[in-house]
Write an enzyme that holds these catalytic residues in place. Structure first.
Site, PDB file in Angstrom:
ATOM      1  N   LEU A  61       0.862  -1.174   0.000  1.00  0.00           N
ATOM      2  CA  LEU A  61       0.000   0.000   0.000  1.00  0.00           C
ATOM      3  C   LEU A  61       0.902   1.230   0.000  1.00  0.00           C
ATOM      4  O   LEU A  61       2.004   1.201   0.546  1.00  0.00           O
ATOM      5  CB  LEU A  61      -0.908   0.026   1.241  1.00  0.00           C
ATOM      6  CG  LEU A  61      -2.001  -1.034   1.361  1.00  0.00           C
ATOM      7  CD1 LEU A  61      -2.749  -0.870   2.680  1.00  0.00           C
ATOM      8  CD2 LEU A  61      -2.969  -0.951   0.195  1.00  0.00           C
ATOM      9  N   ASP A  62       0.422   2.324  -0.592  1.00  0.00           N
ATOM     10  CA  ASP A  62       1.175   3.568  -0.562  1.00  0.00           C
ATOM     11  C   ASP A  62       1.419   3.997   0.879  1.00  0.00           C
ATOM     12  O   ASP A  62       0.619   3.693   1.777  1.00  0.00           O
ATOM     13  CB  ASP A  62       0.398   4.681  -1.281  1.00  0.00           C
ATOM     14  CG  ASP A  62       0.249   4.432  -2.770  1.00  0.00           C
ATOM     15  OD1 ASP A  62       1.015   3.605  -3.312  1.00  0.00           O
ATOM     16  OD2 ASP A  62      -0.638   5.060  -3.387  1.00  0.00           O
ATOM     17  N   ARG A  63       2.478   4.748   1.086  1.00  0.00           N
ATOM     18  CA  ARG A  63       2.830   5.211   2.436  1.00  0.00           C
ATOM     19  C   ARG A  63       1.652   5.890   3.131  1.00  0.00           C
ATOM     20  O   ARG A  63       1.403   5.663   4.324  1.00  0.00           O
ATOM     21  CB  ARG A  63       4.002   6.212   2.353  1.00  0.00           C
ATOM     22  CG  ARG A  63       4.495   6.702   3.706  1.00  0.00           C
ATOM     23  CD  ARG A  63       5.420   7.903   3.565  1.00  0.00           C
ATOM     24  NE  ARG A  63       4.687   9.090   3.136  1.00  0.00           N
ATOM     25  CZ  ARG A  63       5.246  10.284   2.969  1.00  0.00           C
ATOM     26  NH1 ARG A  63       6.552  10.434   3.136  1.00  0.00           N
ATOM     27  NH2 ARG A  63       4.518  11.319   2.591  1.00  0.00           N
ATOM     28  N   THR A  65      -1.554   5.612   2.568  1.00  0.00           N
ATOM     29  CA  THR A  65      -2.792   4.828   2.617  1.00  0.00           C
ATOM     30  C   THR A  65      -2.741   3.898   3.820  1.00  0.00           C
ATOM     31  O   THR A  65      -1.710   3.317   4.127  1.00  0.00           O
ATOM     32  CB  THR A  65      -2.947   3.984   1.328  1.00  0.00           C
ATOM     33  OG1 THR A  65      -2.919   4.846   0.194  1.00  0.00           O
ATOM     34  CG2 THR A  65      -4.257   3.208   1.345  1.00  0.00           C
ATOM     35  N   ARG A 162      -5.879   7.003  -6.734  1.00  0.00           N
ATOM     36  CA  ARG A 162      -5.566   8.423  -6.634  1.00  0.00           C
ATOM     37  C   ARG A 162      -5.672   9.109  -7.998  1.00  0.00           C
ATOM     38  O   ARG A 162      -6.244  10.202  -8.118  1.00  0.00           O
ATOM     39  CB  ARG A 162      -4.165   8.588  -6.030  1.00  0.00           C
ATOM     40  CG  ARG A 162      -4.057   7.958  -4.660  1.00  0.00           C
ATOM     41  CD  ARG A 162      -2.621   7.728  -4.198  1.00  0.00           C
ATOM     42  NE  ARG A 162      -1.968   8.983  -3.819  1.00  0.00           N
ATOM     43  CZ  ARG A 162      -0.784   9.027  -3.205  1.00  0.00           C
ATOM     44  NH1 ARG A 162      -0.141   7.891  -2.917  1.00  0.00           N
ATOM     45  NH2 ARG A 162      -0.246  10.181  -2.874  1.00  0.00           N
TER      46      ARG A 162
END
Length: 215
Positions: A61-63, A65, A162
């Site tokens: 997961l993105d930082r 998120t 996003r």
């Protein structure tokens, strides 16, 4: 975007663990895997391995998120889950707060994506060379100046939700990459991985893991 990495100092939240997998609730602001440099060494992978030394990464997961992430505890489980992701068998559900009032109550964004090389790690829509990216969405509710969405990605491109929200004209609130002019107004990016469904490596039974939405 604030380039200072300040990962949250909070305990590891374990949602499920057994002999093949461990499922955790990733906090926002924490890298999934280490970045380049000692200052980016603190990450969810390191924290999980401190408790489960054999943990193996299968997705990220993105930082910024938060939400459900699964880790394999054996090479067999890693292969099993990786194959599921390759075949797009896991079902993922996200919740997002986005700017503005989204038109319609549900829909699909089908726009191919590619890395925006001059501005990486940003991604962008590219009809000529982009890879397929599909997101289904439903409105949960509309508030003053924003909409809460439940989103169901059918593909797993980097920054997919996003960029797709941005393409709708409704960027995710607090997004430091795609809505930087407003990111400072909010304590975090309002994107959370709420549910992950997949087949357990031992026996293939379908399991559903959920992390409560924190916003």
């Amino acid at each position: 975007m604030n380039d200072i990495y300040a990962p949250p100092d909070i305990p590891l939240e374990i949602l499920h663990d057994d002999h093949e997998i461990v499922v955790v609730n990733k906090p926002e602001g924490l890298l999934s895997v280490p970045g380049k440099g000692e200052h980016l060494a603190d990450c969810l992978e390191a924290r999980v391995r401190a408790v489960f030394p054999t943990a193996l990464t299968v997705h990220r997961l993105d930082r910024d998120t938060s939400g459900v992430m699964v880790w394999a505890l054996t090479p067999y489980a890693q292969r099993h889950i990786n194959l599921q992701f390759e075949k797009r068998r896991p079902k993922k559900t996200y919740v997002a707060r986005v700017h503005g009032s989204v038109e319609g109550d549900e829909g699909t964004v089908d726009l191919p994506m590619i890395v925006d090389w001059p501005n990486r790690p940003l991604q962008k829509i590219c009809h000529e060379m982009g890879k397929p990216a599909v997101t289904n969405w439903k409105v949960i509710k509309r508030l003053d100046g924003e909409t809460r969405l439940r989103m169901f990605p059918q593909t797993g491109r980097s920054h997919q939700l996003r960029v797709h929200c941005l393409s709708m004209g409704n960027p995710i609130i607090g997004d430091p990459f795609y809505a930087p002019e407003t990111a400072a107004e909010y304590p975090r990016m309002m994107l959370h991985s709420e549910v992950l469904e997949l087949h357990h490596p031992d026996g293939g039974q379908r399991h559903r893991f959920r992390a409560k939405v924190p916003f």
